[in-house]
Design an enzyme around this catalytic site. Sequence first.
Site, PDB file in Angstrom:
ATOM      1  N   ARG A 106      17.807   3.996  30.575  1.00 19.64           N
ATOM      2  CA  ARG A 106      18.067   3.884  29.133  1.00 19.64           C
ATOM      3  C   ARG A 106      18.690   2.542  28.760  1.00 19.64           C
ATOM      4  NH1 ARG A 106      21.450   8.945  27.701  1.00 19.64           N
ATOM      5  NH2 ARG A 106      21.493   7.821  25.718  1.00 19.64           N
TER       6      ARG A 106
ATOM      7  N   ARG B 249      -2.662   8.523   2.989  1.00 23.01           N
ATOM      8  CA  ARG B 249      -3.403   9.245   4.027  1.00 23.01           C
ATOM      9  C   ARG B 249      -2.624   9.386   5.344  1.00 23.01           C
ATOM     10  NH1 ARG B 249      -8.932   6.234   4.225  1.00 23.01           N
ATOM     11  NH2 ARG B 249      -7.922   4.730   2.861  1.00 23.01           N
TER      12      ARG B 249
ATOM     13  N   GLY C 296       0.833  -1.209   0.000  1.00 21.57           N
ATOM     14  CA  GLY C 296       0.000   0.000   0.000  1.00 21.57           C
ATOM     15  C   GLY C 296       0.861   1.249   0.000  1.00 21.57           C
TER      16      GLY C 296
HETATM   17  C1  UD1 Z   1     -10.243  -4.746   0.984  1.00 21.38           C
HETATM   18  C2  UD1 Z   1     -11.256  -5.804   0.517  1.00 21.38           C
HETATM   19  C3  UD1 Z   1     -12.612  -5.520   1.155  1.00 21.38           C
HETATM   20  C4  UD1 Z   1     -12.490  -5.489   2.652  1.00 21.38           C
HETATM   21  C5  UD1 Z   1     -11.416  -4.488   3.069  1.00 21.38           C
HETATM   22  C6  UD1 Z   1     -11.161  -4.606   4.559  1.00 21.38           C
HETATM   23  C7  UD1 Z   1     -10.542  -6.452  -1.714  1.00 21.38           C
HETATM   24  C8  UD1 Z   1     -10.821  -6.295  -3.160  1.00 21.38           C
HETATM   25  N1  UD1 Z   1     -11.360  -5.771  -0.916  1.00 21.38           N
HETATM   26  O1  UD1 Z   1     -10.718  -3.507   0.450  1.00 21.38           O
HETATM   27  O2  UD1 Z   1     -13.551  -6.518   0.789  1.00 21.38           O
HETATM   28  O3  UD1 Z   1     -13.736  -5.175   3.236  1.00 21.38           O
HETATM   29  O4  UD1 Z   1     -10.178  -4.743   2.397  1.00 21.38           O
HETATM   30  O5  UD1 Z   1     -10.349  -3.554   4.978  1.00 21.38           O
HETATM   31  O6  UD1 Z   1      -9.670  -7.186  -1.313  1.00 21.38           O
HETATM   32  N2  UD1 Z   1      -2.746  -3.916  -1.483  1.00 21.38           N
HETATM   33  C9  UD1 Z   1      -1.593  -4.197  -2.174  1.00 21.38           C
HETATM   34  N3  UD1 Z   1      -1.560  -4.050  -3.516  1.00 21.38           N
HETATM   35  C10 UD1 Z   1      -2.658  -3.646  -4.223  1.00 21.38           C
HETATM   36  C11 UD1 Z   1      -3.839  -3.343  -3.515  1.00 21.38           C
HETATM   37  C12 UD1 Z   1      -3.848  -3.498  -2.141  1.00 21.38           C
HETATM   38  O7  UD1 Z   1      -0.582  -4.577  -1.572  1.00 21.38           O
HETATM   39  O8  UD1 Z   1      -2.558  -3.541  -5.458  1.00 21.38           O
HETATM   40  C13 UD1 Z   1      -2.751  -4.092  -0.024  1.00 21.38           C
HETATM   41  C14 UD1 Z   1      -2.964  -2.776   0.706  1.00 21.38           C
HETATM   42  O9  UD1 Z   1      -1.735  -2.190   1.033  1.00 21.38           O
HETATM   43  C15 UD1 Z   1      -3.706  -3.205   1.942  1.00 21.38           C
HETATM   44  C16 UD1 Z   1      -4.494  -4.402   1.472  1.00 21.38           C
HETATM   45  O10 UD1 Z   1      -3.875  -4.881   0.318  1.00 21.38           O
HETATM   46  O11 UD1 Z   1      -2.827  -3.642   2.964  1.00 21.38           O
HETATM   47  C17 UD1 Z   1      -5.948  -4.046   1.206  1.00 21.38           C
HETATM   48  O12 UD1 Z   1      -6.030  -3.089   0.189  1.00 21.38           O
HETATM   49  P1  UD1 Z   1      -7.046  -1.875   0.242  1.00 21.38           P
HETATM   50  O13 UD1 Z   1      -6.827  -1.029  -0.939  1.00 21.38           O
HETATM   51  O14 UD1 Z   1      -7.026  -1.232   1.566  1.00 21.38           O
HETATM   52  O15 UD1 Z   1      -8.407  -2.649   0.055  1.00 21.38           O
HETATM   53  P2  UD1 Z   1      -9.857  -2.145   0.459  1.00 21.38           P
HETATM   54  O16 UD1 Z   1     -10.394  -1.321  -0.653  1.00 21.38           O
HETATM   55  O17 UD1 Z   1      -9.836  -1.558   1.807  1.00 21.38           O
END
Ligand code: UD1
Length: 449
Positions: A323, A21, A17
């Site tokens: 420390r 934010r 990620g």
């Molecule tokens: C994801 C889930 C959603 C769930 C939510 C919970 C999917 C499609 N959706 O959504 O169902 O309710 O988490 O918080 O899985 N990441 C990568 N590479 C990428 C995309 C994401 O490493 O290309 C990692 C992000 O850093 C993060 C995690 O995967 O740690 C989840 O990604 P995020 O974009 O937060 O997914 P959500 O939209 O929150």
Amino acid sequence: MSFNPGRTCLAIVLAAGEGTRMQSARPKVLHALAGRSMLAHCMASVATAGADRIAVVVGPGREDVAAEAKSVSPGASVFVQAERRGTAHAVLAAEAAIAEGYDYVLIVFADTPLIKSETLRQLRLRAHDAQAAVAALGFEARDPTGYGRFLVEGEKLIAIREEKDASPDERRLTLVNAGLMALDGRTALDLLKQIDTDNAKGEFYLTDVVAAAASRGLASTISVAGEDEVLGVNDRIQLARAEAVLQTRLRDYAMRGGATLIDPASVTLAYDTVLGRDVTVEPHVVFAPGVRVADGVTIRSFSHLEGVTVGPRATIGPFARLRPGSVLHEDVHVGNFVEIKASTLEAGVKANHLSYIGDASVGAKTNIGAGTITCNYNGFQKFKTTIGAGAFIGVNSALVAPVTIGDGAYIGTGSVVTRDVAPDALVVARAPQVEKPGWAKMFRDKNKR
Ligand code: UD1
Ligand code: MG
């Protein structure tokens, strides 16, 4: 098909990620909770849950995240997800590891750091019991906005619908996806490769692994966790919330182990703080990492401890700073405004007021007078001060290291000690007192107008 819980496990930790934010120069997953990175918390949890191998997926150019992964677990493999194209795409960055053939694959998010190993164990047991290809971890959301919704038929999970793709009816569902999953290793790779980008975000959704399984007649199931445990951290407010949850866990653990925290909410613990039985911690004490406190110790208010071992029945503070590299043996007293760094204090040493003891060893029962300073640094190098047992260091002494003070020696108040002192000797190293009778009166009279 049966899911075998006792066999080999690959854990994939998604840490690619961007963490925009957080508004930080540091990658999100390297931000700390209770003194260690979120990534390290996650890795520790999957290791305790029985992972035989850990694969960490990082973003391009993230050597710092890779280095943290290696330092937590030298055997971990790091995979780079070159482009951010969704959670399934991120998992497939570790394709080579999945292809080695593990009995099951556990997928966790490094920004969901409060997950307990017990919950991960239950997740895979759930898959086993349900003979499922996929077990997804969910929770009842107070507010489901933004989460993937679980579409269920009876006990069966048939699909996970992302917020953007959900119908108004589906959006009302409150049992939502935490994001973490256990996949049967035999089918994991095939199912993941079946996932496409036909959705509102145009991403490869890991959540579509459920529909992929269903299309092959394979079952998916759900395991439910508490909302606090699957709290995701995206900004500093959520970071603080996660810290609060973790601190509560750590304080409860310390109190169950026999420590009294007079005002628990004001005590900050580290992930590895060890407090013995009948330890009393007064309000406003901070434990940074690496602290072990033996039974019967009292730590008074406004003290800060890091990388230190405190022996039985010692008393620390108020306002003490201990420390890294310090070892305090039993019955040591360290009082207000005393700083101890990389020093050993043998049993019964007292340093009760206003001192700096650095790079020193102090023998049993020695008394360090108020204001004593070890002068351990010349601006370039650090030097050691060795003080024997049963010595008495007078108030306001400066001990210029390297220097050795023998057992039972006595240092006169206000001395600047630059040479070694023999055992049982008295050293007075200060300007002799000069008295001029009547001088003050004479001076006043002369200046009277
Ligand atoms: C994801 C889930 C959603 C769930 C939510 C919970 C999917 C499609 N959706 O959504 O169902 O309710 O988490 O918080 O899985 N990441 C990568 N590479 C990428 C995309 C994401 O490493 O290309 C990692 C992000 O850093 C993060 C995690 O995967 O740690 C989840 O990604 P995020 O974009 O937060 O997914 P959500 O939209 O929150
Ligand atoms: Mg998220």
